[in-house]
Write a protein that holds these residues in place. Sequence first.
Motif, PDB file in Angstrom:
ATOM      1  N   LEU A 229       0.709  -1.347  -0.020  1.00  0.00           N
ATOM      2  CA  LEU A 229      -0.054   0.043  -0.054  1.00  0.00           C
ATOM      3  C   LEU A 229       0.941   1.225   0.041  1.00  0.00           C
ATOM      4  O   LEU A 229       2.181   1.211   0.515  1.00  0.00           O
ATOM      5  CB  LEU A 229      -0.922   0.013   1.239  1.00  0.00           C
ATOM      6  N   THR A 230       0.278   2.187  -0.558  1.00  0.00           N
ATOM      7  CA  THR A 230       0.962   3.568  -0.292  1.00  0.00           C
ATOM      8  C   THR A 230       0.455   4.158   1.149  1.00  0.00           C
ATOM      9  O   THR A 230      -0.346   3.724   1.708  1.00  0.00           O
ATOM     10  CB  THR A 230       0.363   4.662  -1.428  1.00  0.00           C
ATOM     11  N   PRO A 231       1.163   5.145   1.442  1.00  0.00           N
ATOM     12  CA  PRO A 231       0.680   5.936   2.844  1.00  0.00           C
ATOM     13  C   PRO A 231      -0.723   6.223   2.919  1.00  0.00           C
ATOM     14  O   PRO A 231      -1.008   6.316   4.049  1.00  0.00           O
ATOM     15  CB  PRO A 231       1.691   7.155   2.990  1.00  0.00           C
ATOM     16  N   LEU A 339     -15.444   4.145  12.052  1.00  0.00           N
ATOM     17  CA  LEU A 339     -15.862   5.132  12.923  1.00  0.00           C
ATOM     18  C   LEU A 339     -16.619   6.280  12.067  1.00  0.00           C
ATOM     19  O   LEU A 339     -17.606   7.059  12.558  1.00  0.00           O
ATOM     20  CB  LEU A 339     -15.037   5.873  13.611  1.00  0.00           C
ATOM     21  N   VAL A 340     -16.120   6.729  10.972  1.00  0.00           N
ATOM     22  CA  VAL A 340     -16.605   7.791  10.229  1.00  0.00           C
ATOM     23  C   VAL A 340     -17.261   7.465   8.758  1.00  0.00           C
ATOM     24  O   VAL A 340     -18.134   8.011   8.439  1.00  0.00           O
ATOM     25  CB  VAL A 340     -15.179   8.849  10.149  1.00  0.00           C
ATOM     26  N   THR A 341     -16.383   7.249   7.980  1.00  0.00           N
ATOM     27  CA  THR A 341     -16.532   6.956   6.498  1.00  0.00           C
ATOM     28  C   THR A 341     -16.172   5.816   5.770  1.00  0.00           C
ATOM     29  O   THR A 341     -15.148   5.362   5.916  1.00  0.00           O
ATOM     30  CB  THR A 341     -16.500   8.470   5.767  1.00  0.00           C
ATOM     31  N   SER A 342     -16.898   4.959   4.835  1.00  0.00           N
ATOM     32  CA  SER A 342     -16.440   4.057   4.209  1.00  0.00           C
ATOM     33  C   SER A 342     -15.316   4.353   3.239  1.00  0.00           C
ATOM     34  O   SER A 342     -14.657   3.423   2.776  1.00  0.00           O
ATOM     35  CB  SER A 342     -17.616   3.507   3.356  1.00  0.00           C
ATOM     36  N   ASN A 343     -15.525   5.418   2.590  1.00  0.00           N
ATOM     37  CA  ASN A 343     -14.553   6.024   1.475  1.00  0.00           C
ATOM     38  C   ASN A 343     -13.768   7.009   1.904  1.00  0.00           C
ATOM     39  O   ASN A 343     -13.826   8.207   1.393  1.00  0.00           O
ATOM     40  CB  ASN A 343     -15.158   6.053   0.279  1.00  0.00           C
ATOM     41  N   TYR A 348      -6.703  11.516   3.770  1.00  0.00           N
ATOM     42  CA  TYR A 348      -7.071  11.292   5.302  1.00  0.00           C
ATOM     43  C   TYR A 348      -6.522  10.168   5.869  1.00  0.00           C
ATOM     44  O   TYR A 348      -5.987  10.305   6.833  1.00  0.00           O
ATOM     45  CB  TYR A 348      -8.770  11.203   5.267  1.00  0.00           C
ATOM     46  N   VAL A 349      -6.467   9.152   5.142  1.00  0.00           N
ATOM     47  CA  VAL A 349      -5.904   7.819   5.507  1.00  0.00           C
ATOM     48  C   VAL A 349      -4.360   7.971   5.746  1.00  0.00           C
ATOM     49  O   VAL A 349      -3.762   7.683   6.781  1.00  0.00           O
ATOM     50  CB  VAL A 349      -5.865   6.740   4.209  1.00  0.00           C
ATOM     51  N   GLU A 350      -3.698   8.927   4.851  1.00  0.00           N
ATOM     52  CA  GLU A 350      -2.390   9.122   5.165  1.00  0.00           C
ATOM     53  C   GLU A 350      -2.265  10.067   6.481  1.00  0.00           C
ATOM     54  O   GLU A 350      -1.144   9.733   7.067  1.00  0.00           O
ATOM     55  CB  GLU A 350      -1.632   9.886   4.008  1.00  0.00           C
ATOM     56  N   ARG A 351      -2.761  10.938   6.797  1.00  0.00           N
ATOM     57  CA  ARG A 351      -2.818  11.886   7.809  1.00  0.00           C
ATOM     58  C   ARG A 351      -2.890  10.679   9.128  1.00  0.00           C
ATOM     59  O   ARG A 351      -2.321  10.852  10.197  1.00  0.00           O
ATOM     60  CB  ARG A 351      -3.882  12.973   7.912  1.00  0.00           C
ATOM     61  N   VAL A 352      -3.816   9.909   9.085  1.00  0.00           N
ATOM     62  CA  VAL A 352      -4.169   8.727  10.314  1.00  0.00           C
ATOM     63  C   VAL A 352      -2.856   7.826  10.490  1.00  0.00           C
ATOM     64  O   VAL A 352      -2.437   8.054  11.486  1.00  0.00           O
ATOM     65  CB  VAL A 352      -5.449   8.296  10.127  1.00  0.00           C
ATOM     66  N   ASP A 382      -9.938  15.215  12.371  1.00  0.00           N
ATOM     67  CA  ASP A 382      -9.514  15.448  10.876  1.00  0.00           C
ATOM     68  C   ASP A 382     -10.501  16.200  10.256  1.00  0.00           C
ATOM     69  O   ASP A 382     -11.796  15.966  10.378  1.00  0.00           O
ATOM     70  CB  ASP A 382      -9.274  14.375  10.144  1.00  0.00           C
ATOM     71  N   PRO A 383     -10.116  17.254   9.333  1.00  0.00           N
ATOM     72  CA  PRO A 383     -11.153  18.065   8.714  1.00  0.00           C
ATOM     73  C   PRO A 383     -12.148  17.301   8.052  1.00  0.00           C
ATOM     74  O   PRO A 383     -13.329  17.551   7.765  1.00  0.00           O
ATOM     75  CB  PRO A 383     -10.384  18.798   7.699  1.00  0.00           C
ATOM     76  N   GLU A 384     -11.896  16.017   7.537  1.00  0.00           N
ATOM     77  CA  GLU A 384     -12.815  14.942   6.904  1.00  0.00           C
ATOM     78  C   GLU A 384     -13.840  14.667   7.772  1.00  0.00           C
ATOM     79  O   GLU A 384     -15.147  14.038   7.349  1.00  0.00           O
ATOM     80  CB  GLU A 384     -12.359  13.887   6.186  1.00  0.00           C
TER      81      GLU A 384
END
Length: 575
Positions: A229-231, A339-343, A348-352, A382-384
Motif C-alpha cells: 500500500l501507499t501511505p 467510525l467515520v466514513t466508508s470511503n 485522510y488515510v495518510e494523515r491517520v 480530521d477535517p474530513e
Amino acid sequence: MQRQRLRGLTALIAASAALMLAACGGGGGGSNTTAPVPTPPPATGETPMTAQEAVRLLDQGGWGASEAAITEATQLGPKQWLLTQFDAPASTFANYSAEIHTAGLKDFCTERMLGSNCWRDYYSAEPLSREFYRQALSGRDQLRQRTAWALSQIWVVSGHEVEGTYGLRDYQQMLRDNAFGNLRELLGKMALHPVMGAYLNMVNNEKDAPNENFARELMQLFTIGPCALTPGGELDGGSCRATYDNTGVREVAYALTGWTYPAGGVSPWGKWDWTNATFLRGEMLADPAQHDQTLRSLPGGATIPATRTPRQAADAVLDALFNHPNFAPFIGKQLIQRLVTSNPTPAYVERVATAIASGSSNGIGSGKRGDMKATLAAILLDPEARDAPRADDPGYGRLREPTQFTINLLRAANGTTDGAPFYWWIGALLGQMVYTAPSVFNYFPADYPLPGKPDLAPEFGVANASTAMTRYNLGDGLFYWSNGGGISPDSSIPGATGTRTNVTSFESAADDPAALFDRIDRVLTGNRSSASTRAAVIDAIAAWDAKSYKDSYRRERVRTAFYLLLASPDYQVQR
C-alpha cells in the motif's frame, strides 16, 4: 383509514430509502436519561460545538446522540470532548464463571442440572451481547466502547467457533481496557490470548507440523494486508503486489509454535502430551520443547535466529508486522471506516497513518508509534470528520451497521433495555449478533463494494430486503408494541426488564409539526434530513389532527415522526 394512510406513506418512504441508500451508502443496564456529570470548559482556543457538530461527533466517536448528550457536548469543543472521553472510567463486563473448563465434568450442563439455557448462559456470547447493549446505551465511556467494538471487527474472534462465555468476555474486555493504549501492546495481547489461539488454531501448534490459519490471518486481516500500500492506503503502483506468499505464511506459522492453553483447565479425560486442558483466561503458555528452532524469514526482510524462546519469536513476528510500512495505512483506514466514513480520501488515510507512526496528533499522544489516543485524535479531529462540506458529499458516510442503528435509536428515544432481544432474535435477523461474527472476515468485509458503483460500502454486506424490513419492524416494535412501545421481558433471564422507549418529553413540541420534526431530526441526524424527507414526514405528522384525535394526537405525532425518520435514508446513513 388514517392508520392505513400513514402505513402507505411509510411504505413509500421505505421503498425510496432502499434506492437512496444505494446512492449514498458508499459514500449493568439503564437508560441514557442518567444525570449528566459536570463537564469542564472547552480547551483554550476551542469554540464549543454546535448541536449539529455535536451529533456528528457523538455518532462517530460513540453510540449516538440523546438530547442530554447534545446539551453536554455543546459545552465543549471536539478536542476537549475527546480528552473527556479518554478520562472516563471504563465499562466492565461481568466476570463470568470458568467452571465449564475447570470443574472437570464430561457434560457440564447435564451434571450440574442447569437446564435448557445452560449453553446460552455459560458457552455463548449472548450474555455479553446483553451487557454490550446495556452499557452502550448508558455508559459514560462512549468512545472506549465504540473503539473496542471497531477493534473487535478487525481482530475477530467469534462465539460461532469458541465456546466459553467467560473467555469471550475476557478477550473483549481486553480490547476495552487497552483501547486507548498502544497498538503494539494490543497486538501482543490479541495474538497470545487463548480465545484467539482456539479460534484460529494457533494453540497447541507443534514445531513439526504447525497449523497455518492464524499466521495467514495475522498478515492478511490483522496487520498488513495482502497487497503493498501507499501511505494513503491505495495499491502501490496501481495493482496488487503481494506483501507475503505461502512460504511467508509457513515461516510465520513455524515461528509461532509451542504455545498451549494457560494453566487452570481441567479435563475429565486427563492430559494429552505437552498441552494443557482448554482454559480461555489469561495468556497462552509457552513450551520451549515444542517451539521450532530453525532460522525463519519474516515479511519486510527481518529474520528470526535459530536459537530463541517462543516469546522472542512471537515478539519478532509482531514487531516485524507492526513496523511494516503497510501497518499504519491498513489499520488506520479500517478504523476510519468503522467510525467515520466508508470511503476516506487517501489524504485522510495518510494523515491517520502518520499519527500511528509518530504517536502524536493534535497535541495528543505519547510520541510512541502505535499510540491509540493519537490515532483516535487523528481520525476524529480530521477535517474530513469535522467539516460540514465533506459530510454533504454523496460519497461520504457509512450505513449505520445494525448495532449502531439499534443503539442510536434507543439513545435518541430515551430508551431502556436489558439487551435480551438483540442476539438470537433481532440481532440474527439484522445480520449482526454481537461477538458472533460468521467468519474471521467479520460480519462484512472492509472491502465490500457498493453494488454497481466503485465505492466501498462494508455495512452493505448485511443489507438486503430481509434486514431492511427488520429495521422497519424494529422501529414499529419500539414505538407501537406492548401498550405504547417496547419489547416485553424474557422470563428465562434473571432480572429481565425488556426494552422500551420513552418519548413523552417530545410531546411538548407536538402542536407544531415542523418544530416537532426538527427536534427529533436534530437528535437522529443533526438536522441533516433532506427537504423531501422533511416535507413528507411533516405531512404525516400533521395528519394526526388535534380535532379528530384530541386525546392522542401529540403521542401519535411523536411516534409517527420517530418511526418514519428511522426508516429514512437520512437516518440510516451516518454523515
